[in-house]
Design a protein around this motif. Structure first.
Motif, PDB file in Angstrom:
ATOM      1  N   LYS A   9       0.851  -1.188   0.000  1.00 52.20           N
ATOM      2  CA  LYS A   9       0.000   0.000   0.000  1.00 52.20           C
ATOM      3  C   LYS A   9       0.884   1.234   0.000  1.00 52.20           C
ATOM      4  N   ARG A  10       0.577   2.149  -0.883  1.00 56.84           N
ATOM      5  CA  ARG A  10       1.334   3.403  -0.881  1.00 56.84           C
ATOM      6  C   ARG A  10       0.385   4.582  -0.953  1.00 56.84           C
ATOM      7  N   TYR A  11       0.838   5.680  -0.381  1.00 58.63           N
ATOM      8  CA  TYR A  11       0.135   6.954  -0.508  1.00 58.63           C
ATOM      9  C   TYR A  11       1.080   7.886  -1.247  1.00 58.63           C
ATOM     10  N   THR A  13       3.970   8.787  -3.319  1.00 62.13           N
ATOM     11  CA  THR A  13       5.159   8.021  -3.689  1.00 62.13           C
ATOM     12  C   THR A  13       5.719   7.254  -2.500  1.00 62.13           C
ATOM     13  N   ARG A  14       5.039   7.289  -1.380  1.00 61.83           N
ATOM     14  CA  ARG A  14       5.544   6.637  -0.169  1.00 61.83           C
ATOM     15  C   ARG A  14       4.837   5.304   0.090  1.00 61.83           C
ATOM     16  N   TRP A  15       5.642   4.247   0.088  1.00 62.68           N
ATOM     17  CA  TRP A  15       5.077   2.941   0.404  1.00 62.68           C
ATOM     18  C   TRP A  15       4.994   2.788   1.917  1.00 62.68           C
ATOM     19  N   LEU A  16       3.835   2.367   2.387  1.00 66.18           N
ATOM     20  CA  LEU A  16       3.721   2.047   3.817  1.00 66.18           C
ATOM     21  C   LEU A  16       4.331   0.681   4.073  1.00 66.18           C
TER      22      LEU A  16
ATOM     23  N   GLU C 128      -5.196   9.412  -3.008  1.00 70.13           N
ATOM     24  CA  GLU C 128      -4.770   8.011  -3.070  1.00 70.13           C
ATOM     25  C   GLU C 128      -5.137   7.449  -4.444  1.00 70.13           C
ATOM     26  N   ARG C 213       7.638   3.930  -9.988  1.00 71.79           N
ATOM     27  CA  ARG C 213       7.164   3.928  -8.598  1.00 71.79           C
ATOM     28  C   ARG C 213       7.224   2.527  -8.019  1.00 71.79           C
ATOM     29  N   GLY C 217       9.942   2.986  -5.541  1.00 69.58           N
ATOM     30  CA  GLY C 217       9.025   3.448  -4.510  1.00 69.58           C
ATOM     31  C   GLY C 217       9.006   4.931  -4.277  1.00 69.58           C
ATOM     32  N   ASN C 218      10.032   5.646  -4.667  1.00 75.40           N
ATOM     33  CA  ASN C 218      10.012   7.072  -4.386  1.00 75.40           C
ATOM     34  C   ASN C 218      10.607   7.847  -5.537  1.00 75.40           C
ATOM     35  N   LEU C 219       9.767   8.195  -6.452  1.00 72.38           N
ATOM     36  CA  LEU C 219      10.191   8.848  -7.683  1.00 72.38           C
ATOM     37  C   LEU C 219      10.856  10.191  -7.416  1.00 72.38           C
ATOM     38  N   VAL C 231      11.590   2.501   0.048  1.00 70.99           N
ATOM     39  CA  VAL C 231      10.421   2.544   0.926  1.00 70.99           C
ATOM     40  C   VAL C 231       9.681   1.212   1.001  1.00 70.99           C
ATOM     41  N   GLN C 233       9.642  -1.145   2.963  1.00 70.92           N
ATOM     42  CA  GLN C 233      10.257  -1.253   4.275  1.00 70.92           C
ATOM     43  C   GLN C 233      10.308  -2.701   4.757  1.00 70.92           C
TER      44      GLN C 233
END
Lengths: 192, 225, 239
Positions: A9-11, A13-16, C128, C213, C217-219, C231, C233
């Protein structure tokens, strides 16, 4: 019973979290740990089917009405419906018996059966949400911060609710409360 | 539709009715909005001779604004008070949609006839074919409730939902208004009855198409299968 | 590709001044804006309908490519729709004397633009991405019937058509000369190729952005720093 494959799940560009695989069976109790914002509540909402996943799949009981019980801190109750009416409405929609008296006794809310939702304290609302979550005796129960807002008696009640159903139910608890670790058969830590 | 579906839909309607009856503020605000809209439009045309065309346009505009203003609350209220997830967990999507839409239809039918009665009273416009006006308004109330219920569910979890409701619902409903005005014009003037009935049929066709598709679109956005 | 399209458009524009003017308009010489107005209108209709169908497919299949296609098609429809509206308003002023007439076609086309514009209002209201995709697809699929009605049915209703300033049946009755038609068709093909080219670039960009992405994960961070944090994690399960 309940599980996921490559769940993420991401919001923005940040993946949780990502690449999460899980498979829980009756008797399992998964404790989801992590700091604020790590995605604990989001993970529970994904399992409940309330929000969509960014990637991966969730396997959940075919009929979520009777297959999943879900109680969360950010849920509220209907301000004009009484406690009993909440249970009756939920039962009618789920197609199960309301068991209002029995459930209210179990969660220690019998005295407030005729109170409207807007007159309930945070703790009383939490107890009502537990009663609603266990009403259909679902095989999967998801509790988000179950101890939050509850007094000592309320926390003890949670323990009893879980212990009574452990053998035939898979639990997922999202919490930061170390006391709730005693229920866990598995732990999942979200975060760095 | 099995009896379970019937029970579920009835339960949603009963919940809505109960909420509405015990929270007088929502009902009172809806009535006030309808009265104010009609009064404002009638006042804007004070002293002028209204043609059938103008009267039909004004009446349908009043219905549109009263309907959008009132019915978009259906799901926005659930999200604002934090009960949307309860319904997601308790009920099947189609039952929620039909329950909410049927309740909205009842609300809109009452609002519609209140608006129409007030409008006729304030403007003094005569109705040559009352049956046509009644049938087209009833169809309009159904189409408005079906569409606005879906729009309300779509935008309930978005930002700026109050403004967004109008931006999304109004263009979707403008074709309905065009058909309704055709029927209304004919009903007021008593002329071109065949095109008036064609407009009325168009309103009902729009209603049919909305209810044939909206439950599926609702199910796609309401919760995960 | 873009140079060829530019060259084609220049040739078509030059050619458009060589053909004899259409006779059915008050200012025949100035009616040439139709060469751009009509192709843009047809292309708008095509992209709008395709966008709604692509949205249906996204809801049915949950495949991101259909969401990208629907988004890109709606963007093209709105762009071409604005071009249609601007050229139409200019035409209206020159031929009929005022910028806006509440003519049936003008009005129904404006509603189509409002429907397309609301799609973007919905997208902006959802941060979202999955919810944004679902809700905008549900909305877009809902617009299919109103758009079909507004473009193909409403302007042709007898009581509406008789009051319309738009020349009814000019296209169907073939009252344009073959030369006139050839310019319209040439511009239509050029507009369509340009629009499809832009549409495809948009879809490709969306696919690439999505895969970037998915990969790191962080463009935003990955482009500017070597210490970009992964990210995805760590997720640990302890028995």
């Amino acid at each position: 019973m309940i599980g996921c494959e490559q769940l993420g799940k991401r919001y923005g560009t940040r993946w949780l979290f990502r690449h999460l695989d899980l498979d829980l069976q009756p008797g399992d109790c998964l404790l989801v740990l992590g700091s604020n914002g790590a995605g604990k509540s989001t993970l529970l909402k994904l399992f409940a089917g309330i929000i969509p996943a960014s990637e991966g799949t969730v396997q959940r009981p075919a009929d979520p009405r009777t297959g999943i019980g879900y109680a969360a801190l950010d849920q509220s109750v209907y301000p004009v419906l009484t406690v009993r009416e909440h249970l009756e409405l939920a039962a009618e929609l789920r197609g199960c018996a309301p068991r209002a008296d029995e459930l209210l006794e179990e969660v220690g809310l019998s005295y407030a059966a005729e109170f409207p939702g807007r007159h309930l304290s945070t703790g009383m609302r939490a107890r009502l949400k537990f009663a609603l979550a266990i009403q259909a005796e679902p095989p999967v129960i998801l509790f988000d911060e179950p101890g939050a807002g509850l007094d000592a008696a309320g926390r003890a009640m949670i323990g009893k609710v879980i212990e009574k159903r452990r053998a035939k139910t898979a639990f997922i608890l999202a919490t930061n409360d170390p006391e709730e670790r005693r229920f866990a058969t598995h732990e999942l830590e979200l975060g760095e | 539709m099995s009896s379970n579906w019937g029970n579920e839909i009835r339960a949603v309607i009963r919940k809505e009715l109960c909420t509405e009856m015990r929270n007088k503020s929502a009902t009172f605000t809806a009535v006030m909005l309808s009265v104010t809209t009609v009064f404002t439009l009638a006042f804007a045309f004070y002293g002028r001779q209204l043609t059938g065309d103008g009267a039909a346009g004004m009446l349908w505009a009043a219905l549109l604004f009263a309907g959008v203003g009132t019915l978009t609350r259906a799901f926005i209220a659930e999200e604002e008070q934090g009960t949307g997830d309860l319904l997601r967990m308790w009920a099947r999507p189609h039952a929620v949609y039909w329950g909410k839409a049927i309740f909205a239809f009842g609300q809109m039918a009452l609002t519609g006839f209140l608006v129409a009665a007030l409008f006729l009273l304030l403007t003094g416009v005569g109705v040559a074919t009352p049956l046509m006006l009644f049938v087209s308004l009833l169809g309009g109330a159904a189409a408005l409730s079906g569409t606005v219920t879906l729009v309300s569910a779509m935008i309930a979890r978005g930002s700026n939902r109050g403004t967004l409701a109008g931006v999304v619902a109004l263009p979707l409903l403008l074709p309905l208004i065009a058909l309704g005005v055709t029927a209304g014009r004919s009903a007021f003037e008593g002329l071109a009855t065949s095109s008036g009935w064609a407009g009325t049929a168009g309103v009902w066709l729009y209603t049919l198409l909305v209810f044939a598709t909206a439950p599926y679109q609702f199910a796609a956005i309401w919760r995960e299968p | 590709m873009k140079w060829l399209l530019l060259l084609g458009m220049i040739v078509a524009t030059v050619f458009s001044y060589q053909v004899a003017p259409a006779k059915d308009f008050p200012q025949p010489e100035l009616a040439r804006i139709i060469f751009f107005h009509l192709p843009c209108a047809y292309a708008t209709a095509g992209f709008s309908i395709f966008a709604a169908i692509a949205s249906w497919r996204y809801l049915a299949k949950r495949d991101w490519i259909w969401e990208f296609r629907a988004h890109a098609a709606t963007e093209m429809a709105l762009t071409l729709g604005c071009a249609t509206m601007i050229t139409g308003i200019l035409f209206s002023k020159v031929q009929w004397g005022s910028w806006w007439h509440w003519d049936a076609r003008q009005t129904s086309f404006l509603i189509v633009l409002l429907l397309l514009g609301a799609y973007f209002a919905i997208r902006m209201a959802f941060e979202e991405e999955v919810s944004r995709a679902r809700v905008s697809a549900a909305y877009s699929s809902l617009t299919l019937l109103p758009i079909l009605f507004l473009i193909f049915v409403f302007p042709k209703l007898p009581q509406v058509a008789k009051n319309s300033l738009h020349p009814q049946g000019v296209v169907a009755k073939g009252r344009f000369s073959p030369d006139y038609w050839s310019v319209i068709l040439t511009v239509f093909v050029l507009v369509l190729i340009t629009a499809i080219w832009l549409y495809k670039m948009h879809v490709r960009t969306s696919v690439l952005t999505q895969s970037l992405r998915d990969q790191d994960g962080n463009l935003e961070d990955s482009g500017r720093s070597t210490t970009a944090r992964r990210v995805d994690q760590s997720v640990s399960v302890h028995e």
